[in-house]
Design a protein around this motif. Structure first.
Motif, PDB file in Angstrom:
ATOM      1  N   TYR A  84       0.853  -1.188   0.000  1.00 51.31           N
ATOM      2  CA  TYR A  84       0.000   0.000   0.000  1.00 51.31           C
ATOM      3  C   TYR A  84       0.889   1.238   0.000  1.00 51.31           C
ATOM      4  CZ  TYR A  84       0.733   0.267   5.113  1.00 51.31           C
ATOM      5  OH  TYR A  84       1.277   0.354   6.372  1.00 51.31           O
ATOM      6  N   THR A  85       0.461   2.237  -0.740  1.00 53.31           N
ATOM      7  CA  THR A  85       1.209   3.484  -0.853  1.00 53.31           C
ATOM      8  C   THR A  85       0.361   4.621  -0.308  1.00 53.31           C
ATOM      9  OG1 THR A  85       2.410   2.716  -2.814  1.00 53.31           O
ATOM     10  CG2 THR A  85       2.344   5.098  -2.427  1.00 53.31           C
ATOM     11  N   LEU A  86       0.906   5.323   0.675  1.00 54.97           N
ATOM     12  CA  LEU A  86       0.217   6.471   1.256  1.00 54.97           C
ATOM     13  C   LEU A  86       0.850   7.753   0.719  1.00 54.97           C
ATOM     14  CD1 LEU A  86      -0.164   5.497   5.038  1.00 54.97           C
ATOM     15  CD2 LEU A  86      -1.652   4.973   3.103  1.00 54.97           C
ATOM     16  N   PRO A  87       0.085   8.585   0.002  1.00 52.73           N
ATOM     17  CA  PRO A  87       0.608   9.896  -0.402  1.00 52.73           C
ATOM     18  C   PRO A  87       0.914  10.755   0.820  1.00 52.73           C
ATOM     19  CG  PRO A  87      -1.389   9.324  -1.631  1.00 52.73           C
ATOM     20  CD  PRO A  87      -1.272   8.335  -0.509  1.00 52.73           C
ATOM     21  N   ALA A  88       1.627  11.830   0.620  1.00 50.08           N
ATOM     22  CA  ALA A  88       1.961  12.745   1.723  1.00 50.08           C
ATOM     23  C   ALA A  88       0.685  13.229   2.406  1.00 50.08           C
ATOM     24  CB  ALA A  88       2.751  13.933   1.191  1.00 50.08           C
ATOM     25  N   GLY A  89       0.677  13.182   3.747  1.00 54.24           N
ATOM     26  CA  GLY A  89      -0.456  13.674   4.507  1.00 54.24           C
ATOM     27  C   GLY A  89      -1.656  12.752   4.549  1.00 54.24           C
ATOM     28  N   THR A  90      -1.506  11.521   4.069  1.00 50.30           N
ATOM     29  CA  THR A  90      -2.613  10.566   4.005  1.00 50.30           C
ATOM     30  C   THR A  90      -2.494   9.544   5.135  1.00 50.30           C
ATOM     31  OG1 THR A  90      -2.896  10.801   1.617  1.00 50.30           O
ATOM     32  CG2 THR A  90      -3.701   8.758   2.604  1.00 50.30           C
ATOM     33  N   SER A  91      -3.638   9.106   5.635  1.00 52.18           N
ATOM     34  CA  SER A  91      -3.663   8.081   6.674  1.00 52.18           C
ATOM     35  C   SER A  91      -4.693   7.011   6.329  1.00 52.18           C
ATOM     36  CB  SER A  91      -3.985   8.688   8.048  1.00 52.18           C
ATOM     37  OG  SER A  91      -5.269   9.281   8.042  1.00 52.18           O
ATOM     38  N   ILE A  92      -4.534   5.824   6.929  1.00 46.50           N
ATOM     39  CA  ILE A  92      -5.501   4.745   6.761  1.00 46.50           C
ATOM     40  C   ILE A  92      -5.848   4.168   8.132  1.00 46.50           C
ATOM     41  CG2 ILE A  92      -4.850   4.064   4.416  1.00 46.50           C
ATOM     42  CD1 ILE A  92      -3.179   1.793   5.657  1.00 46.50           C
ATOM     43  N   LEU A  93      -7.060   3.649   8.244  1.00 45.69           N
ATOM     44  CA  LEU A  93      -7.503   2.933   9.423  1.00 45.69           C
ATOM     45  C   LEU A  93      -8.067   1.600   8.938  1.00 45.69           C
ATOM     46  CD1 LEU A  93      -8.000   2.941  12.516  1.00 45.69           C
ATOM     47  CD2 LEU A  93     -10.270   3.902  12.031  1.00 45.69           C
ATOM     48  N   VAL A  94      -7.501   0.500   9.442  1.00 42.96           N
ATOM     49  CA  VAL A  94      -7.860  -0.834   8.960  1.00 42.96           C
ATOM     50  C   VAL A  94      -8.571  -1.610  10.060  1.00 42.96           C
ATOM     51  CG1 VAL A  94      -7.013  -2.997   7.987  1.00 42.96           C
ATOM     52  CG2 VAL A  94      -5.836  -0.845   7.448  1.00 42.96           C
ATOM     53  N   ALA A  95      -9.787  -2.074   9.765  1.00 38.04           N
ATOM     54  CA  ALA A  95     -10.532  -2.956  10.665  1.00 38.04           C
ATOM     55  C   ALA A  95     -10.290  -4.388  10.234  1.00 38.04           C
ATOM     56  CB  ALA A  95     -12.025  -2.625  10.618  1.00 38.04           C
ATOM     57  N   ASN A  96      -9.819  -5.227  11.145  1.00 41.86           N
ATOM     58  CA  ASN A  96      -9.529  -6.630  10.856  1.00 41.86           C
ATOM     59  C   ASN A  96     -10.643  -7.505  11.420  1.00 41.86           C
ATOM     60  OD1 ASN A  96      -6.524  -6.537   9.884  1.00 41.86           O
ATOM     61  ND2 ASN A  96      -6.564  -5.254  11.711  1.00 41.86           N
ATOM     62  N   PHE A  97     -11.510  -8.014  10.547  1.00 43.25           N
ATOM     63  CA  PHE A  97     -12.614  -8.862  10.989  1.00 43.25           C
ATOM     64  C   PHE A  97     -12.074 -10.221  11.431  1.00 43.25           C
ATOM     65  CE2 PHE A  97     -14.807  -5.855   8.250  1.00 43.25           C
ATOM     66  CZ  PHE A  97     -15.964  -5.592   8.952  1.00 43.25           C
ATOM     67  N   LYS A  98     -12.507 -10.677  12.586  1.00 44.90           N
ATOM     68  CA  LYS A  98     -12.024 -11.940  13.142  1.00 44.90           C
ATOM     69  C   LYS A  98     -12.944 -13.091  12.764  1.00 44.90           C
ATOM     70  CE  LYS A  98     -10.409 -13.913  17.519  1.00 44.90           C
ATOM     71  NZ  LYS A  98     -10.227 -13.653  18.965  1.00 44.90           N
ATOM     72  N   ASP A  99     -12.343 -14.185  12.284  1.00 46.60           N
ATOM     73  CA  ASP A  99     -13.082 -15.410  11.956  1.00 46.60           C
ATOM     74  C   ASP A  99     -14.275 -15.109  11.046  1.00 46.60           C
ATOM     75  OD1 ASP A  99     -11.274 -16.841  13.557  1.00 46.60           O
ATOM     76  OD2 ASP A  99     -12.450 -16.498  15.364  1.00 46.60           O
ATOM     77  N   ASP A 100     -15.506 -15.369  11.523  1.00 50.69           N
ATOM     78  CA  ASP A 100     -16.700 -15.207  10.693  1.00 50.69           C
ATOM     79  C   ASP A 100     -17.379 -13.860  10.875  1.00 50.69           C
ATOM     80  OD1 ASP A 100     -17.504 -15.685  13.315  1.00 50.69           O
ATOM     81  OD2 ASP A 100     -19.399 -16.584  12.684  1.00 50.69           O
ATOM     82  N   ALA A 101     -16.706 -12.897  11.512  1.00 49.02           N
ATOM     83  CA  ALA A 101     -17.358 -11.623  11.846  1.00 49.02           C
ATOM     84  C   ALA A 101     -17.836 -10.880  10.600  1.00 49.02           C
ATOM     85  CB  ALA A 101     -16.418 -10.742  12.665  1.00 49.02           C
ATOM     86  N   PHE A 102     -17.076 -10.972   9.522  1.00 48.83           N
ATOM     87  CA  PHE A 102     -17.512 -10.298   8.294  1.00 48.83           C
ATOM     88  C   PHE A 102     -18.831 -10.899   7.799  1.00 48.83           C
ATOM     89  CE2 PHE A 102     -17.737  -9.570   3.741  1.00 48.83           C
ATOM     90  CZ  PHE A 102     -17.466  -8.214   3.667  1.00 48.83           C
ATOM     91  N   TYR A 103     -18.930 -12.225   7.847  1.00 49.11           N
ATOM     92  CA  TYR A 103     -20.165 -12.896   7.436  1.00 49.11           C
ATOM     93  C   TYR A 103     -21.320 -12.472   8.341  1.00 49.11           C
ATOM     94  CZ  TYR A 103     -23.482 -16.636   6.390  1.00 49.11           C
ATOM     95  OH  TYR A 103     -24.620 -17.340   6.038  1.00 49.11           O
ATOM     96  N   ARG A 104     -21.066 -12.381   9.636  1.00 51.19           N
ATOM     97  CA  ARG A 104     -22.120 -12.007  10.586  1.00 51.19           C
ATOM     98  C   ARG A 104     -22.615 -10.583  10.350  1.00 51.19           C
ATOM     99  NH1 ARG A 104     -19.234 -12.874  16.035  1.00 51.19           N
ATOM    100  NH2 ARG A 104     -21.148 -11.937  16.861  1.00 51.19           N
ATOM    101  N   PHE A 105     -21.767  -9.769   9.773  1.00 48.95           N
ATOM    102  CA  PHE A 105     -22.154  -8.385   9.496  1.00 48.95           C
ATOM    103  C   PHE A 105     -22.780  -8.238   8.113  1.00 48.95           C
ATOM    104  CE2 PHE A 105     -21.640  -3.983   8.321  1.00 48.95           C
ATOM    105  CZ  PHE A 105     -21.915  -3.289   9.485  1.00 48.95           C
ATOM    106  N   PHE A 106     -22.150  -8.807   7.083  1.00 51.45           N
ATOM    107  CA  PHE A 106     -22.560  -8.589   5.696  1.00 51.45           C
ATOM    108  C   PHE A 106     -23.377  -9.728   5.094  1.00 51.45           C
ATOM    109  CE2 PHE A 106     -19.025  -5.611   6.061  1.00 51.45           C
ATOM    110  CZ  PHE A 106     -19.511  -4.499   5.400  1.00 51.45           C
TER     111      PHE A 106
END
Length: 273
Positions: A84-106
């Protein structure tokens, strides 16, 4: 855990106990320099949701496909490294879904190795609104807290078979066979449910877990500034020989173990502890 540098800042944000079966933790990175910064993210076998603030970030997959990230993207399960490439002044926030949590949400597990905006999955504009809301918060901790509150009403209960799979920790036994016997279901039923809700097979996870154990042992050795004893790692991680260890490193991160040591400062691990 926090790592702070003059130009590049990264932070792992733990989640409250009630969300520990939903997210491992949140990963925050910010480029404070005047030039773009490129990092490599290790595979996590988790589905991730990445929010971008500032100029659009770039993600380059293992196959050298580049995706421009505007506001938010979902990717996973992350089986191999990507840059991943972040331009100057850019930030990211990453949520890591555990196990089946993505399925439980989506309501589905497998997304795409190239990523997709969550609005496309839900056929709703709610994640654009969520991005606008969390953009107003100055700190990554406040952004994270707001995302957790947003997720709370939508999570479904965890399936019992998935719960058993998620908590199975005996490397010497076949989890699919054991859980099929416990629940009086066929092994095929267990396998199908795992693929549907987790997005990967038991065999894939066993291989990844062994590789991740090797990574953690290497990191531990480096913390103590010790010489890496490769044959000890091979033995502790139950590899047959050195060539099998090298093969797994090539498979997951496209680097040999010695190359991993050389480039380790540019590699991040946002997923499993």
């Amino acid at each position: 855990m926090q790592e702070s540098h003059t130009q590049y800042h990264q932070l792992k944000i733990p989640v409250p106990q009630e969300f520990e079966n939903v997210f491992t933790y949140f990963y925050y990175a910010e480029n404070r320099s005047s030039d773009p910064v490129t990092k490599t993210l290790l595979p996590s076998y988790q589905t991730i949701m990445l929010f971008c603030f500032g100029d659009n970030a770039l993600m380059t997959t293992h196959e050298k496909n580049t995706v421009e990230v505007h506001q938010c993207i979902i990717l996973g399960p992350v089986r191999q490294t990507f840059e991943y490439t972040l331009p100057a002044g850019t930030s990211i926030l990453v949520a890591n879904f555990k196990d089946d949590a993505f399925y439980r949400f989506f309501g589905k597990a497998v997304v795409s190795v190239h990523g997709i905006h969550p609005n496309e999955i839900l056929q709703d504009n709610c994640f654009t609104e969520l991005w606008n809301q969390i953009s107003a918060f100055p700190s990554p901790e406040e952004k994270t807290a707001h995302i957790l509150e947003f997720c709370r009403p939508y999570l479904q209960d965890q399936d019992e078979i998935i719960r058993l799979l998620s908590h199975f920790n005996d490397d010497a036994l076949n989890p699919v066979k054991i859980i099929a016997e416990q629940t009086r279901r066929s092994e095929r039923t267990i396998q199908q449910k795992q693929k549907e809700q987790l997005g990967y097979s038991a065999k894939e996870m066993i291989r990844y877990t062994r590789f991740l154990k090797a990574i953690k042992l290497i990191e531990k050795e480096l913390e103590h500034q010790k010489k890496i004893e490769w044959f000890n790692i091979i033995d502790e991680c139950d590899y047959y020989d050195q060539s099998q260890l090298i093969h797994d490193f090539k498979h997951f991160i496209n680097l040999s173990p010695s190359q991993y040591l050389k480039f380790q400062s540019d590699i991040c691990r946002s997923g499993s502890d």
